[in-house]
Design an enzyme around this catalytic site. Structure first.
Site, mmCIF file in Angstrom:
data_model
loop_
_atom_site.group_PDB
_atom_site.id
_atom_site.type_symbol
_atom_site.label_atom_id
_atom_site.label_comp_id
_atom_site.label_asym_id
_atom_site.label_seq_id
_atom_site.Cartn_x
_atom_site.Cartn_y
_atom_site.Cartn_z
ATOM 1 N N SER A 70 32.290 5.219 -32.244
ATOM 2 C CA SER A 70 33.443 6.267 -32.317
ATOM 3 C C SER A 70 34.027 6.163 -31.145
ATOM 4 C CB SER A 70 33.071 7.619 -32.422
ATOM 5 O OG SER A 70 32.440 8.000 -31.413
ATOM 6 N N LEU A 72 35.982 5.817 -27.461
ATOM 7 C CA LEU A 72 36.228 4.747 -26.742
ATOM 8 C C LEU A 72 35.565 3.798 -26.943
ATOM 9 C CD1 LEU A 72 37.793 3.775 -24.166
ATOM 10 C CD2 LEU A 72 36.038 4.887 -22.845
ATOM 11 N N SER A 202 32.891 9.189 -15.479
ATOM 12 C CA SER A 202 34.100 9.845 -15.712
ATOM 13 C C SER A 202 34.633 10.607 -14.420
ATOM 14 C CB SER A 202 33.288 11.106 -16.422
ATOM 15 O OG SER A 202 34.096 12.457 -16.465
ATOM 16 N N TYR A 215 26.316 17.735 -17.526
ATOM 17 C CA TYR A 215 27.191 16.271 -17.732
ATOM 18 C C TYR A 215 27.764 15.720 -16.571
ATOM 19 C CZ TYR A 215 31.303 13.323 -19.853
ATOM 20 O OH TYR A 215 32.269 12.545 -19.896
ATOM 21 N N LYS A 219 26.852 12.178 -14.662
ATOM 22 C CA LYS A 219 28.171 11.179 -14.392
ATOM 23 C C LYS A 219 27.928 10.731 -12.900
ATOM 24 C CE LYS A 219 29.792 10.531 -18.418
ATOM 25 N NZ LYS A 219 29.559 9.036 -18.993
ATOM 26 N N THR A 250 39.264 11.675 -28.149
ATOM 27 C CA THR A 250 38.422 11.345 -28.796
ATOM 28 C C THR A 250 37.300 12.523 -29.317
ATOM 29 O OG1 THR A 250 36.534 11.187 -26.996
ATOM 30 C CG2 THR A 250 37.908 9.340 -27.227
HETATM 31 N N1 LIG Z 1 36.682 11.666 -23.999
HETATM 32 C C1 LIG Z 1 36.705 11.928 -22.816
HETATM 33 O O1 LIG Z 1 37.745 12.676 -22.526
HETATM 34 C C2 LIG Z 1 36.086 11.152 -21.742
HETATM 35 C C3 LIG Z 1 34.976 10.587 -22.092
HETATM 36 N N2 LIG Z 1 34.186 9.687 -21.137
HETATM 37 C C4 LIG Z 1 33.300 8.999 -21.363
HETATM 38 O O2 LIG Z 1 33.515 7.853 -22.404
HETATM 39 C C5 LIG Z 1 32.201 7.692 -23.146
HETATM 40 C C6 LIG Z 1 32.714 7.592 -24.627
HETATM 41 O O3 LIG Z 1 32.796 8.864 -25.215
HETATM 42 P P1 LIG Z 1 33.850 9.099 -26.283
HETATM 43 O O4 LIG Z 1 34.277 7.895 -26.909
HETATM 44 O O5 LIG Z 1 34.861 9.675 -25.637
HETATM 45 O O6 LIG Z 1 33.141 10.218 -27.364
HETATM 46 P P2 LIG Z 1 32.450 9.975 -28.638
HETATM 47 O O7 LIG Z 1 31.484 11.222 -28.968
HETATM 48 O O8 LIG Z 1 33.373 9.621 -29.484
HETATM 49 O O9 LIG Z 1 31.421 8.785 -28.650
HETATM 50 C C7 LIG Z 1 30.203 8.785 -28.085
HETATM 51 C C8 LIG Z 1 29.436 7.528 -28.511
HETATM 52 O O10 LIG Z 1 28.129 7.622 -27.938
HETATM 53 C C9 LIG Z 1 27.197 7.245 -28.816
HETATM 54 N N3 LIG Z 1 26.048 8.152 -28.522
HETATM 55 C C10 LIG Z 1 25.840 9.427 -28.076
HETATM 56 N N4 LIG Z 1 24.679 9.662 -28.282
HETATM 57 C C11 LIG Z 1 23.755 8.408 -28.168
HETATM 58 C C12 LIG Z 1 22.375 8.178 -28.206
HETATM 59 N N5 LIG Z 1 21.571 9.189 -28.117
HETATM 60 N N6 LIG Z 1 22.109 6.849 -28.348
HETATM 61 C C13 LIG Z 1 23.046 5.992 -28.638
HETATM 62 N N7 LIG Z 1 24.485 6.325 -28.631
HETATM 63 C C14 LIG Z 1 24.747 7.598 -28.526
HETATM 64 C C15 LIG Z 1 27.833 7.691 -30.081
HETATM 65 O O11 LIG Z 1 27.363 7.098 -31.197
HETATM 66 P P3 LIG Z 1 26.367 7.539 -32.458
HETATM 67 O O12 LIG Z 1 26.655 9.040 -32.731
HETATM 68 O O13 LIG Z 1 26.436 6.703 -33.547
HETATM 69 O O14 LIG Z 1 24.931 7.452 -31.916
HETATM 70 C C16 LIG Z 1 29.190 7.523 -29.860
HETATM 71 O O15 LIG Z 1 29.418 6.315 -30.335
HETATM 72 C C17 LIG Z 1 31.109 8.603 -22.801
HETATM 73 O O16 LIG Z 1 30.287 8.110 -21.731
HETATM 74 C C18 LIG Z 1 31.883 9.632 -22.175
HETATM 75 O O17 LIG Z 1 31.202 10.426 -21.085
HETATM 76 C C19 LIG Z 1 34.730 9.728 -19.983
HETATM 77 C C20 LIG Z 1 35.814 10.697 -19.639
HETATM 78 C C21 LIG Z 1 36.570 11.444 -20.438
HETATM 79 C C1 LIG Z 2 46.236 18.175 -2.741
HETATM 80 C C2 LIG Z 2 46.441 18.815 -3.951
HETATM 81 C C3 LIG Z 2 45.121 18.653 -5.032
HETATM 82 C C4 LIG Z 2 45.152 19.757 -6.159
HETATM 83 C C5 LIG Z 2 43.815 19.579 -6.778
HETATM 84 C C6 LIG Z 2 43.647 20.790 -7.754
HETATM 85 C C7 LIG Z 2 42.176 20.733 -8.325
HETATM 86 C C8 LIG Z 2 42.500 20.604 -9.829
HETATM 87 C C9 LIG Z 2 41.356 20.277 -10.591
HETATM 88 C C10 LIG Z 2 41.635 19.272 -11.475
HETATM 89 C C11 LIG Z 2 40.238 19.218 -12.477
HETATM 90 C C12 LIG Z 2 40.176 18.053 -13.246
HETATM 91 C C13 LIG Z 2 39.042 17.868 -14.067
HETATM 92 C C14 LIG Z 2 39.174 16.725 -14.806
HETATM 93 C C15 LIG Z 2 37.993 16.433 -15.680
HETATM 94 C C16 LIG Z 2 37.916 15.260 -16.533
HETATM 95 O O1 LIG Z 2 38.987 14.487 -16.602
HETATM 96 O O2 LIG Z 2 36.771 14.912 -17.202
HETATM 97 C C17 LIG Z 2 36.971 13.803 -17.935
HETATM 98 C C18 LIG Z 2 35.652 14.098 -18.966
HETATM 99 O O3 LIG Z 2 34.747 13.408 -18.690
HETATM 100 C C19 LIG Z 2 35.868 15.075 -19.790
HETATM 101 O O4 LIG Z 2 34.635 15.613 -20.520
HETATM 102 P P1 LIG Z 2 34.716 17.170 -21.036
HETATM 103 O O5 LIG Z 2 33.524 17.204 -22.040
HETATM 104 O O6 LIG Z 2 34.765 17.788 -19.666
HETATM 105 O O7 LIG Z 2 35.771 17.356 -21.855
#
Ligand SMILES: NC(=O)C1=CN([C@@H]2O[C@H](COP(=O)(O)OP(=O)(O)OC[C@H]3O[C@@H](n4cnc5c(N)ncnc54)[C@H](OP(=O)(O)O)[C@@H]3O)[C@@H](O)[C@H]2O)C=CC1
Ligand SMILES: CCCCCCCCCCCCCCCC(=O)OCC(=O)COP(=O)(O)O
Length: 333
Positions: A70, A72, A202, A215, A219, A250
Site C-alpha cells: 500500500s 508509498l 521521515s 515513531y 525514525k 496514504t
Molecule cells: N504517510 C506519511 O505521511 C509518511 C510516511 N512515511 C514513511 O513511509 C513509509 C511507508 O508508509 P505509507 O505508505 O505512508 O503507509 P501505509 O500504511 O500505506 O504502508 C505501510 C506499509 O508497511 C507495511 N508494513 C507495516 N507493518 C509491517 C510489518 N510488520 N512487516 C512487513 N510490512 C509491514 C504494510 O504492509 P502490510 O500491511 O501488507 O504488511 C504497508 O505496505 C513508512 O516507513 C512511513 O513511516 C514517512 C513520512 C510521511
Molecule cells: C524559522 C522559522 C521556523 C518555524 C518552524 C516552526 C515549527 C513548525 C513545526 C512543524 C512540525 C512539522 C512536523 C512534520 C511532521 C511530518 O512531516 O511527519 C511525517 C510523518 O512521518 C507523518 O507521520 P504521522 O504518523 O505523524 O502522520
C-alpha cells in the site's frame, strides 16, 4: 564605433522601454548571448547524461521493496517497474502483493523491457521470517542491487499511557526489521562490491513532535543507523540513501497503533492533505537514480523546523511544548 549606450533617437521613448532597448543592445553586442546559450547547452547535456545514467542504473536491476502492499511502497513498485527493474515485492498481505503484480503486468507497455515481479510475504517484526525471506530472494536472483526499506507503522499516544509492548512493536517494524533485512543482504553486496540500501525515514527522523514518541524514536534510530552504514560501506562502493518525507496521503495514520496497542483507524487531516504518494515515489526514484545520500521531501515549514531544532533548540522546544498543550486541550474539550 558608435557607443551603444548613447541616446540617439530624437523622439525619446518612455524610460522603461529605453532601459529594455539598452539591455537588449548590450546583450546582442557582447559575448553574453553565446555564453548564455553555451551554459544552457552544457546544463541540458549534463541533465541528459544524468537521466541516461539513471535509467541504465535501474534497468534490469534487482530491486527489493518492503511495504509494497500500500501507500508509498505500492507507488514505488510502479515507478521502479516502469523503469525496467526486476522487482521483489514484500509485505505481510500476500493477496495484496499478487494483486499488485497483476496490476503491473496489465499496465501500459513502456519503452524499456519490464519484468514480472517476484513476491515474498513476511512480517518484519519476525527475525526468523527475515532470514528465510533473504535466503529465498538470494536463491532466486543471486544478488540484490537495491533494497528499499519502506515498510513502516506510525503511532499516536502520550508517553505516560503507552505500554512497552507498543514501543517495541513500532521499533521492531520501523527499526529492528529494516536493520535485520539490511544486515542479511549486506554480505552478498559486499562480495560483489555493489549495492544500494535505501531507508524511507521521515521528517520525524530529524525532529520530534509531541505524541509521536515511539515513531519519532524509530525514525531517529533509522537515520542514525543508516548514516553509520553509509560511512562503513563507502570502502565497498555500496550506496546508502536516507529519504525523509513530510506528510504523504496514504493510510499511515489509519494503520497507526495507539498507546494501548489498538489501531488508530483515523485519516488525519495532515495525512489527507499530504503529498500524493505517486509524486513522492517519483522523487524516491530520482533520489535512488542520482545516488543521493540524504534527501528531505517536505514543504518549507518542516524543513525550516529542522534548522530551528539545530540553531535555536530552546525556541524549538517551546514551540513543541505549546503544540503539546494545544493538542491535549483539544483532546480534553
Ligand atoms: N504517510 C506519511 O505521511 C509518511 C510516511 N512515511 C514513511 O513511509 C513509509 C511507508 O508508509 P505509507 O505508505 O505512508 O503507509 P501505509 O500504511 O500505506 O504502508 C505501510 C506499509 O508497511 C507495511 N508494513 C507495516 N507493518 C509491517 C510489518 N510488520 N512487516 C512487513 N510490512 C509491514 C504494510 O504492509 P502490510 O500491511 O501488507 O504488511 C504497508 O505496505 C513508512 O516507513 C512511513 O513511516 C514517512 C513520512 C510521511
Ligand atoms: C524559522 C522559522 C521556523 C518555524 C518552524 C516552526 C515549527 C513548525 C513545526 C512543524 C512540525 C512539522 C512536523 C512534520 C511532521 C511530518 O512531516 O511527519 C511525517 C510523518 O512521518 C507523518 O507521520 P504521522 O504518523 O505523524 O502522520
Amino acid at each position: 564605433m558608435a557607443c551603444k549606450f548613447s541616446l540617439e533617437a530624437s523622439c525619446h521613448p518612455p524610460r522603461k522601454s529605453l532601459l529594455k532597448v539598452r539591455v537588449m543592445d548590450f546583450i546582442t553586442s557582447t559575448a553574453i548571448l553565446p555564453l548564455l546559450f553555451g551554459c544552457v547547452g552544457i546544463f541540458s547535456l549534463f541533465k541528459l547524461l544524468q537521466r541516461m545514467r539513471m535509467k541504465a542504473y535501474l534497468r534490469n536491476a534487482v530491486v527489493v521493496i518492503t511495504g509494497a502492499t500500500s501507500g508509498l511502497g505500492r507507488e514505488c513498485a510502479k515507478v521502479f517497474y516502469t523503469a525496467g527493474a526486476r522487482l521483489v515485492l514484500c509485505g505481510r498481505n500476500r493477496e495484496a502483493l499478487e494483486e499488485l503484480t497483476k496490476e503491473l503486468a496489465a499496465s501500459l507497455a513502456t519503452k524499456v523491457q519490464t519484468h514480472k515481479p517476484y513476491t515474498v510475504a513476511f512480517d518484519l517484526a519476525d527475525p526468523g521470517a527475515i532470514v528465510a525471506a533473504t535466503a529465498e530472494i538470494l536463491q532466486c536472483f543471486g544478488y540484490v542491487d537495491v533494497l528499499i526499506n519502506n515498510a513502516g507503522i506510525s503511532y499516536r499516544g502520550a508517553i505516560v499511557d503507552t505500554t512497552p509492548d507498543v514501543d517495541k512493536k513500532v521499533m521492531e517494524t520501523n527499526y529492528f526489521g529494516p536493520v535485520a533485512l539490511t544486515k542479511a543482504l549486506l554480505p552478498s553486496m559486499i562480495k560483489r562490491r555493489q549495492g544500494h540500501i535505501v531507508a524511507i525515514s521521515s521528517i520525524q527522523g530529524k525532529i520530534s513532535i509531541p505524541f509521536r514518541s515511539a515513531y519519532a524514536a524509530s525514525k531517529h534510530a533509522t537515520q542514525a543507523f543508516f548514516d553509520c552504514l553509509r560511512a562503513e560501506m563507502e570502502q565497498y562502493e555500496i550506496e546508502v540513501t536516507v529519504i525523509s518525507p513530510g506528510y504523504i496521503h496514504t493510510n499511515l495514520s489509519v494503520n497507526a497503533v495507539t498507546a494501548d496497542g489498538s489501531k488508530y483507524g483515523v485519516m488525519d487531516k495532515t495525512t489527507a492533505q499530504g503529498r500524493s504518494p505517486v509524486e513522492v515515489a517519483q522523487d524516491v526514484l530520482a533520489a535512488v537514480g542520482k545516488k543521493k545520500k540524504d534527501v528531505i521531501l517536505a514543504d518549507l515549514l518542516p524543513s525550516l523546523a529542522i534548522y530551528l531544532r539545530t540553531l535555536a533548540p530552546g525556541l524549538f522546544f517551546s514551540l513543541m511544548a505549546s503544540r503539546a498543550r494545544k493538542e491535549r486541550k483539544s483532546k480534553n474539550s
